[in-house]
Design a protein around this motif. Structure first.
Motif, PDB file in Angstrom:
ATOM      1  N   LEU A 159       0.843  -1.209   0.000  1.00  0.00           N
ATOM      2  CA  LEU A 159       0.000   0.000   0.000  1.00  0.00           C
ATOM      3  C   LEU A 159       0.872   1.251   0.000  1.00  0.00           C
ATOM      4  O   LEU A 159       0.586   2.236  -0.706  1.00  0.00           O
ATOM      5  CB  LEU A 159      -0.920  -0.017   1.223  1.00  0.00           C
ATOM      6  N   GLY A 160       1.948   1.232   0.769  1.00  0.00           N
ATOM      7  CA  GLY A 160       2.866   2.364   0.779  1.00  0.00           C
ATOM      8  C   GLY A 160       3.537   2.588  -0.563  1.00  0.00           C
ATOM      9  O   GLY A 160       3.814   3.723  -0.953  1.00  0.00           O
ATOM     10  N   MET A 161       3.806   1.480  -1.261  1.00  0.00           N
ATOM     11  CA  MET A 161       4.417   1.609  -2.587  1.00  0.00           C
ATOM     12  C   MET A 161       3.468   2.254  -3.592  1.00  0.00           C
ATOM     13  O   MET A 161       3.899   2.773  -4.626  1.00  0.00           O
ATOM     14  CB  MET A 161       4.861   0.234  -3.081  1.00  0.00           C
ATOM     15  N   LEU A 162       2.154   2.247  -3.292  1.00  0.00           N
ATOM     16  CA  LEU A 162       1.175   2.829  -4.214  1.00  0.00           C
ATOM     17  C   LEU A 162       0.943   4.319  -3.975  1.00  0.00           C
ATOM     18  O   LEU A 162       0.246   4.968  -4.762  1.00  0.00           O
ATOM     19  CB  LEU A 162      -0.158   2.092  -4.080  1.00  0.00           C
ATOM     20  N   ILE A 163       1.516   4.854  -2.893  1.00  0.00           N
ATOM     21  CA  ILE A 163       1.238   6.260  -2.552  1.00  0.00           C
ATOM     22  C   ILE A 163       1.722   7.212  -3.654  1.00  0.00           C
ATOM     23  O   ILE A 163       0.975   8.067  -4.149  1.00  0.00           O
ATOM     24  CB  ILE A 163       1.899   6.612  -1.201  1.00  0.00           C
ATOM     25  N   TRP A 164       2.985   7.095  -4.039  1.00  0.00           N
ATOM     26  CA  TRP A 164       3.530   8.009  -5.058  1.00  0.00           C
ATOM     27  C   TRP A 164       2.813   7.879  -6.398  1.00  0.00           C
ATOM     28  O   TRP A 164       2.481   8.909  -7.007  1.00  0.00           O
ATOM     29  CB  TRP A 164       5.031   7.791  -5.198  1.00  0.00           C
ATOM     30  N   PRO A 165       2.541   6.631  -6.878  1.00  0.00           N
ATOM     31  CA  PRO A 165       1.754   6.551  -8.120  1.00  0.00           C
ATOM     32  C   PRO A 165       0.398   7.226  -8.008  1.00  0.00           C
ATOM     33  O   PRO A 165      -0.074   7.839  -8.975  1.00  0.00           O
ATOM     34  CB  PRO A 165       1.625   5.040  -8.344  1.00  0.00           C
ATOM     35  N   MET A 166      -0.251   7.147  -6.856  1.00  0.00           N
ATOM     36  CA  MET A 166      -1.555   7.804  -6.701  1.00  0.00           C
ATOM     37  C   MET A 166      -1.407   9.325  -6.761  1.00  0.00           C
ATOM     38  O   MET A 166      -2.223  10.021  -7.368  1.00  0.00           O
ATOM     39  CB  MET A 166      -2.186   7.380  -5.375  1.00  0.00           C
ATOM     40  N   ILE A 167      -0.345   9.842  -6.083  1.00  0.00           N
ATOM     41  CA  ILE A 167      -0.104  11.284  -6.145  1.00  0.00           C
ATOM     42  C   ILE A 167       0.197  11.712  -7.578  1.00  0.00           C
ATOM     43  O   ILE A 167      -0.311  12.731  -8.081  1.00  0.00           O
ATOM     44  CB  ILE A 167       1.047  11.674  -5.203  1.00  0.00           C
ATOM     45  N   SER A 168       1.018  10.951  -8.278  1.00  0.00           N
ATOM     46  CA  SER A 168       1.347  11.261  -9.673  1.00  0.00           C
ATOM     47  C   SER A 168       0.113  11.206 -10.554  1.00  0.00           C
ATOM     48  O   SER A 168      -0.049  12.010 -11.478  1.00  0.00           O
ATOM     49  CB  SER A 168       2.402  10.272 -10.191  1.00  0.00           C
ATOM     50  N   PHE A 169      -0.779  10.246 -10.250  1.00  0.00           N
ATOM     51  CA  PHE A 169      -2.007  10.145 -11.038  1.00  0.00           C
ATOM     52  C   PHE A 169      -2.865  11.396 -10.859  1.00  0.00           C
ATOM     53  O   PHE A 169      -3.467  11.903 -11.811  1.00  0.00           O
ATOM     54  CB  PHE A 169      -2.789   8.900 -10.621  1.00  0.00           C
ATOM     55  N   GLY A 170      -2.926  11.915  -9.625  1.00  0.00           N
ATOM     56  CA  GLY A 170      -3.665  13.148  -9.392  1.00  0.00           C
ATOM     57  C   GLY A 170      -3.075  14.320 -10.156  1.00  0.00           C
ATOM     58  O   GLY A 170      -3.810  15.115 -10.764  1.00  0.00           O
ATOM     59  N   GLU A 171      -1.745  14.433 -10.145  1.00  0.00           N
ATOM     60  CA  GLU A 171      -1.097  15.498 -10.906  1.00  0.00           C
ATOM     61  C   GLU A 171      -1.327  15.313 -12.403  1.00  0.00           C
ATOM     62  O   GLU A 171      -1.501  16.287 -13.145  1.00  0.00           O
ATOM     63  CB  GLU A 171       0.405  15.519 -10.600  1.00  0.00           C
ATOM     64  N   PHE A 172      -1.334  14.057 -12.828  1.00  0.00           N
ATOM     65  CA  PHE A 172      -1.580  13.774 -14.238  1.00  0.00           C
ATOM     66  C   PHE A 172      -2.979  14.242 -14.649  1.00  0.00           C
ATOM     67  O   PHE A 172      -3.162  14.854 -15.716  1.00  0.00           O
ATOM     68  CB  PHE A 172      -1.421  12.281 -14.497  1.00  0.00           C
ATOM     69  N   ILE A 173      -3.977  13.966 -13.812  1.00  0.00           N
ATOM     70  CA  ILE A 173      -5.342  14.412 -14.095  1.00  0.00           C
ATOM     71  C   ILE A 173      -5.392  15.934 -14.165  1.00  0.00           C
ATOM     72  O   ILE A 173      -6.045  16.528 -15.046  1.00  0.00           O
ATOM     73  CB  ILE A 173      -6.318  13.896 -13.014  1.00  0.00           C
ATOM     74  N   ASN A 174      -4.672  16.595 -13.261  1.00  0.00           N
ATOM     75  CA  ASN A 174      -4.624  18.055 -13.245  1.00  0.00           C
ATOM     76  C   ASN A 174      -4.071  18.599 -14.564  1.00  0.00           C
ATOM     77  O   ASN A 174      -4.676  19.446 -15.224  1.00  0.00           O
ATOM     78  CB  ASN A 174      -3.758  18.503 -12.059  1.00  0.00           C
ATOM     79  N   VAL A 175      -2.894  18.090 -14.953  1.00  0.00           N
ATOM     80  CA  VAL A 175      -2.257  18.559 -16.194  1.00  0.00           C
ATOM     81  C   VAL A 175      -3.098  18.178 -17.405  1.00  0.00           C
ATOM     82  O   VAL A 175      -3.231  18.954 -18.368  1.00  0.00           O
ATOM     83  CB  VAL A 175      -0.833  17.968 -16.317  1.00  0.00           C
ATOM     84  N   LEU A 176      -3.699  16.989 -17.365  1.00  0.00           N
ATOM     85  CA  LEU A 176      -4.513  16.529 -18.492  1.00  0.00           C
ATOM     86  C   LEU A 176      -5.706  17.449 -18.723  1.00  0.00           C
ATOM     87  O   LEU A 176      -6.007  17.822 -19.874  1.00  0.00           O
ATOM     88  CB  LEU A 176      -4.988  15.096 -18.237  1.00  0.00           C
ATOM     89  N   GLN A 177      -6.389  17.847 -17.668  1.00  0.00           N
ATOM     90  CA  GLN A 177      -7.557  18.706 -17.813  1.00  0.00           C
ATOM     91  C   GLN A 177      -7.166  20.096 -18.308  1.00  0.00           C
ATOM     92  O   GLN A 177      -7.867  20.696 -19.115  1.00  0.00           O
ATOM     93  CB  GLN A 177      -8.304  18.811 -16.477  1.00  0.00           C
ATOM     94  N   ARG A 178      -6.037  20.608 -17.837  1.00  0.00           N
ATOM     95  CA  ARG A 178      -5.541  21.894 -18.360  1.00  0.00           C
ATOM     96  C   ARG A 178      -5.218  21.772 -19.844  1.00  0.00           C
ATOM     97  O   ARG A 178      -5.552  22.652 -20.651  1.00  0.00           O
ATOM     98  CB  ARG A 178      -4.290  22.330 -17.598  1.00  0.00           C
ATOM     99  N   GLY A 179      -4.539  20.676 -20.188  1.00  0.00           N
ATOM    100  CA  GLY A 179      -4.163  20.480 -21.585  1.00  0.00           C
ATOM    101  C   GLY A 179      -5.356  20.325 -22.504  1.00  0.00           C
ATOM    102  O   GLY A 179      -5.407  20.918 -23.586  1.00  0.00           O
ATOM    103  N   THR A 180      -6.352  19.535 -22.088  1.00  0.00           N
ATOM    104  CA  THR A 180      -7.527  19.333 -22.938  1.00  0.00           C
ATOM    105  C   THR A 180      -8.317  20.633 -23.105  1.00  0.00           C
ATOM    106  O   THR A 180      -8.902  20.874 -24.171  1.00  0.00           O
ATOM    107  CB  THR A 180      -8.443  18.244 -22.353  1.00  0.00           C
ATOM    108  N   ALA A 181      -8.338  21.468 -22.062  1.00  0.00           N
ATOM    109  CA  ALA A 181      -9.015  22.761 -22.189  1.00  0.00           C
ATOM    110  C   ALA A 181      -8.334  23.615 -23.257  1.00  0.00           C
ATOM    111  O   ALA A 181      -8.997  24.257 -24.081  1.00  0.00           O
ATOM    112  CB  ALA A 181      -9.020  23.485 -20.841  1.00  0.00           C
TER     113      ALA A 181
END
Length: 411
Positions: free
Chosen positions: A112-134
């Motif tokens: 579960l601890g090993m999944l923390i950073w990928p989850m944080i990166s996924f959130g940042e990815f969603i952030n950048v993705l939505q800005r980019g698609t706009a």
């Protein structure tokens, strides 16, 4: 689900922020280009206040974007923390009841601890993705726009414009409630000069723009060399035309670069000849660096008459088959106008010219003159014929001649 909801909010707010930023750029451009007008009407404070409101709106929109952006990391941290609480709590319960071993619980929490950073990166990815698609959506809407005037599927072979003919041309601007041109018919042979006169708003510029194909027209109403204009490729048609509009576009470059805009490879002798034809030679000598003088934003270093003559020299350098002057001599004096027109008549023998003007002396030597009123031809003929006709043309010509004589007498 929470990340998806935040992503949609980010997209919505980022679009609003981009729109506000675009309005701020427009406001800044208008203020800078209209600086002299703003100062002359003592509207500096009002303009500053308007710009302040626009920038405040941009800041508010970006704060809303930042608010959503700042939620991504805390939300992910809360989700991770809740995952640990649930994992350890329920895992301890299962260990206590011997459903799993302590090693399995420890292993689960390590993974579960090993999944923390990928989850944080996924959130940042969603952030950048939505800005980019706009941003991509805005670009896509711009790129998806298609010009109203398209090249024909089967282009007609026309080597040069031997004639220009309008057959009952009627035209209405998109969204307008009435026709700007109505049943306009005329014919012009190669080498002739057409003068177009009339009151302000009578349709002179609209008529000239039909040759440039800025707007679609009814099939067969405009013909070049007997061929419908819609069957001629747009780029081919515009290669024949040298257009000098009422509003002159000058780049923030040297005078030479502005004149050679259409022919960067032009020889200096050709540029000098075009300058002479535009009666701009004397002005060049008065500029601080001559042809190398930088004219500034939209030609701010030049007067209105100088801007017009630079635009005329630019068109004459192209030596086009068709020269269109759309009220392009309004800012020069009568003597300079006469000199320019004399050069055009001498140098462009065998080439077609169309001249729209309010000063009738500019077209009195034209092969054919049309008088427009409310988009219709009310009078047409040569200068002599129109003077005998005794209509608006004669009345206006005599008034202008009287004004010119009075000004000469006063000087």
């Amino acid at each position: 689900m929470v990340i998806s909801l935040l992503g949609r909010q980010m997209r919505k707010r980022f679009v609003a922020a981009q729109t506000a930023f675009g309005r701020m750029n427009d406001q800044a451009l208008e203020s800078i280009s209209g600086m002299r007008v703003i100062r002359s009407y003592v509207q500096e404070e009002h303009d500053l206040a308007a710009f302040g409101r626009v920038t405040q709106d941009v800041m508010d929109k970006n704060i809303r974007v930042a608010a959503v952006n700042s939620l991504f990391h805390p939300v992910i941290s809360v989700i991770v923390g809740m995952s640990y609480v649930i994992g350890i709590g329920y895992g301890a319960y299962m260990v206590f009841h011997n459903e799993i071993t302590l090693g399995q619980l420890v292993s689960f929490n390590i993974y579960l601890g090993m999944l923390i950073w990928p989850m944080i990166s996924f959130g940042e990815f969603i952030n950048v993705l939505q800005r980019g698609t706009a941003s991509v959506d805005r670009l896509t809407r711009s790129f998806s726009q298609r010009p109203d005037v398209q090249d024909p599927e089967r282009a007609a072979l026309v080597t040069r414009p031997e004639s220009i003919e309008l057959r009952r041309l009627t035209f209405r601007y998109p969204g307008a409630s009435q026709d700007s041109l109505a049943n306009v018919s005329l014919r012009l042979e190669r080498g002739q000069t057409l003068g177009i006169v009339g009151r302000t708003g009578s349709g002179k510029s609209t008529l000239l723009k039909q040759l440039l194909r800025f707007y679609p027209v009814e099939p067969g109403t405009v013909r070049v060399s007997g061929t419908p204009i819609e069957d001629i490729p747009v780029h081919r048609l515009r290669e024949w035309i040298g257009y000098v509009p009422q509003e002159h576009l000058l780049l923030s470059k040297s005078v030479r670069d502005n004149i050679a805009l259409g022919r960067p490879e032009a020889l200096q002798e050709e540029i000098d000849r075009a300058i002479e034809m535009a009666s701009f030679t004397e002005d060049i000598g008065q500029l601080p660096d001559g042809l190398a003088t930088i004219v500034g934003e939209n030609g701010v270093m030049l007067s209105g008459g100088q801007k017009q003559r630079v635009s005329i020299a630019r068109a004459l350098l192209m030596n086009p088959e068709i020269l269109i002057l759309d009220d392009s001599l309004s800012a020069v004096d009568a003597r300079t106008e006469s000199t320019i027109l004399r050069h055009i008549r001498a140098e462009r023998a065998g080439k077609t010219n169309l001249i729209s003007t309010h000063r009738l002396s500019a077209v009195m030597h034209a092969d054919w003159i049309v008088v427009l009123e409310d988009g219709r031809i009310t009078e047409e003929g040569t200068h002599e014929q129109l003077m005998l006709h005794g209509g608006w043309y004669k009345e206006q010509f005599e008034r202008q001649q009287l004004e010119a004589n009075l000004l000469e007498a006063m000087e």
